[in-house]
Scaffold this active site. Structure first.
Site, PDB file in Angstrom:
ATOM      1  N   HIS A 167      70.094  18.752  56.139  1.00  0.00           N
ATOM      2  CA  HIS A 167      68.966  17.741  56.534  1.00  0.00           C
ATOM      3  C   HIS A 167      69.658  16.636  57.351  1.00  0.00           C
ATOM      4  O   HIS A 167      70.776  16.469  57.377  1.00  0.00           O
ATOM      5  CB  HIS A 167      68.238  17.130  55.434  1.00  0.00           C
ATOM      6  CG  HIS A 167      69.039  15.946  54.972  1.00  0.00           C
ATOM      7  ND1 HIS A 167      69.763  16.095  53.991  1.00  0.00           N
ATOM      8  CD2 HIS A 167      69.048  14.500  55.133  1.00  0.00           C
ATOM      9  CE1 HIS A 167      70.632  14.965  53.765  1.00  0.00           C
ATOM     10  NE2 HIS A 167      69.953  13.927  54.456  1.00  0.00           N
ATOM     11  N   LYS A 222      90.599  29.608  69.086  1.00  0.00           N
ATOM     12  CA  LYS A 222      91.025  31.117  69.358  1.00  0.00           C
ATOM     13  C   LYS A 222      89.848  31.841  68.829  1.00  0.00           C
ATOM     14  O   LYS A 222      89.388  31.584  67.877  1.00  0.00           O
ATOM     15  CB  LYS A 222      92.394  31.444  68.405  1.00  0.00           C
ATOM     16  CG  LYS A 222      92.844  33.236  68.617  1.00  0.00           C
ATOM     17  CD  LYS A 222      94.218  33.093  67.972  1.00  0.00           C
ATOM     18  CE  LYS A 222      94.678  34.560  68.198  1.00  0.00           C
ATOM     19  NZ  LYS A 222      95.640  34.870  67.224  1.00  0.00           N
TER      20      LYS A 222
END
Length: 160
Positions: A96, A159
């Site tokens: 939330h 990566k």
């Protein structure tokens, strides 16, 4: 890419001011107690049992949630963690966010064999793919592809 959250506008005061209209008070109290016990519990199987039983979270087998991890107190049932995943020390996982003119809810889905470094913050509405690696101190503000190595604030793919 935006996160997958549901948005609920509020009128007058900021959305946090309306907190107990959005989530029951006693649910927050119960969740707070369970999460605080879990933060200090050194037994991983007990911690995972507490998460599954009292917070209604999906937690995969052999998943390790380190000490001091802070789960969403209001909507922990919207967090799903896959099998054989590690969540590093002092990580925060939110489902939330309360803003001035609205609040947002979003599922957090963490895949299998994911490594999340210490002091990471994961925002609502994010999916982290299987075998991803999240560097320590990362703000995960969008989806992470399976197998990617990411880090930083804001998060960058290092990566793929």
């Amino acid at each position: 890419m935006s996160r997958k959250t549901e948005r609920y506008p509020v009128k007058s005061a900021n959305s946090l001011w309306h907190i107990y209209r959005t989530v029951p008070f006693w649910k927050v109290v119960k969740n707070f107690i369970i999460i605080q016990i879990s933060r200090y519990t050194p037994f991983l199987h007990v911690k995972n049992w507490l998460y599954r039983t009292f917070l209604r979270m999906k937690v995969g087998d052999e998943t390790a949630v380190a000490l001091m991890v802070m789960l969403d107190i209001m909507f922990p049932e919207r967090i799903s963690i896959g099998r054989n995943t590690i969540i590093g020390y002092n990580t925060t996982i939110l489902a939330h966010e309360y803003l001035i003119t609205e609040y947002r809810l979003g599922d957090v889905v963490i895949g299998d064999e994911v490594m999340i470094g210490a002091n990471t913050t994961i925002l609502p509405g994010v999916t982290i793919g299987d075998k991803a690696i999240i560097s320590a101190g990362t703000l995960v503000n969008r989806d992470v592809p399976a197998g990617a190595f990411v880090g930083g604030n804001p998060m960058q793919i290092i990566k793929e």
